[in-house]
Design a protein around this motif. Structure first.
Motif, short mmCIF file in Angstrom:
data_model
loop_
_atom_site.label_atom_id
_atom_site.label_comp_id
_atom_site.label_asym_id
_atom_site.label_seq_id
_atom_site.Cartn_x
_atom_site.Cartn_y
_atom_site.Cartn_z
N LYS A 98 0.93 -1.04 0.21
CA LYS A 98 -0.05 0.06 -0.01
C LYS A 98 0.81 1.21 -0.01
O LYS A 98 0.58 2.06 -0.73
N ASP A 99 1.83 1.29 0.83
CA ASP A 99 2.61 2.56 1.00
C ASP A 99 4.21 2.52 0.69
O ASP A 99 5.00 3.44 0.51
N GLY A 100 4.71 1.14 0.48
CA GLY A 100 5.83 0.89 0.02
C GLY A 100 6.90 0.93 1.18
O GLY A 100 8.15 0.64 1.02
N THR A 101 6.53 1.04 2.21
CA THR A 101 7.50 0.89 3.53
C THR A 101 8.03 -0.48 3.51
O THR A 101 7.42 -1.49 3.48
N VAL A 102 9.13 -0.42 4.12
CA VAL A 102 10.07 -1.73 4.16
C VAL A 102 10.05 -2.05 5.72
O VAL A 102 10.47 -1.35 6.66
N THR A 103 9.69 -3.18 6.13
CA THR A 103 10.05 -3.98 7.28
C THR A 103 11.01 -4.96 7.11
O THR A 103 10.68 -5.74 6.51
N SER A 104 11.99 -4.82 8.00
CA SER A 104 13.27 -5.95 7.86
C SER A 104 13.72 -6.41 9.08
O SER A 104 13.99 -5.51 10.02
#
Length: 268
Positions: A92-98
């Motif tokens: 949806k917003d392109g945020t990355v979780t790593s």
């Protein structure tokens, strides 16, 4: 054993890579990631290690190779299976979780002598004027600014990110010389990790020879870390190699080259 020694210092990339790849702030509590590390040792078909396993008078619970064959068939294989995190993108917003973190591998020889204290430090890793039969290698000291003759207790395994460059094994005098965040001491950095979870790998791509190594009991140790806490907005704590309680996951296997005590003998 073929060994490659190069010098580069890219530890400064650690802070940058963290700032780019770390998880986005979230108000939802996220379950801690299930990091894992498993190492298994095997005896390749046709090797002296395989032949010794069939001999009931030889060690059976510890991988063993006698280091006596003139054709240099003293080899073992190490299979690595580890999970150093995942990287996901919010559609949806392109945020990355790593949760992706680094992976370290090193061979450990507790019988080694460590640094040759009477040797003169040099800035040239190829200056072997102070090496001898007991201190055959040049170990990094002072963060690889200088080098000194040693009988390494640690062989750090690194691998190239791209291209045809060979894997390298770097000699270090002591465990304390393993440098956190230095790409020259990392087997698989978080920046090169695919970020898809569990990975299966073979150390040095295949079996490895033990020619020119000291006989005795050795270990291969794998460490995943530092732990990435997705619920935290601060950088992870520095990985301490003398405190295994701070590691995200780890494993170790022991193996024997020739005599269990070594007594200064070399596999050849």
């Amino acid at each position: 054993m073929t060994k490659f020694f190069t010098v580069s210092s890219l530890a400064c990339c650690l802070a940058l890579s963290w700032s780019i790849g770390y998880a986005q702030t979230t108000t939802k509590t996220v379950k801690p990631y299930a990091y894992s590390m498993k190492i298994t040792v095997s005896r390749p078909k046709g090797s002296d290690a395989e032949a010794s396993l069939k001999d009931k008078t030889k060690p059976s619970t510890t991988a063993f190779t006698p280091c006596t064959d003139v054709w240099k068939r003293d080899v073992l294989s190490f299979q690595l299976t580890y999970d150093a995190g995942k990287r996901t993108v919010n559609k949806k917003d392109g945020t990355v979780t790593s949760s992706v973190t680094d992976v370290y591998f090193f061979f450990y020889n507790p019988q080694a002598l460590g640094l040759k204290t009477t040797a003169t430090p040099t800035t040239d890793p190829n200056d072997t004027s102070d090496t001898d039969a007991d201190y055959t290698e040049m170990c990094e000291i002072n963060n690889a600014i200088e080098y000194q003759a040693c009988d390494p207790k640690i062989w750090v395994i690194t691998r190239p990110a791209v291209g045809t460059a060979p894997l390298a094994m770097r000699p270090l005098a002591e465990t304390a010389d393993i440098r956190f965040g230095d790409i020259d001491h990392i087997y698989l950095s978080k920046d090169e990790n695919l970020g898809t979870g569990k990975i299966s790998d073979s150390t040095l791509r295949s079996y490895m020879k033990f020619d020119d190594l000291t006989q005795g009991l050795w270990s291969l140790i794998g460490v995943v870390g530092p732990i990435i806490d997705l619920n935290s907005t601060t950088p992870p704590l520095e990985l301490e190699f003398d405190d295994q309680t701070k590691w995200a996951a780890w494993d170790a296997v022991s193996f024997m080259l020739g005599s269990p005590w070594g007594n200064g003998k070399i596999c050849q």
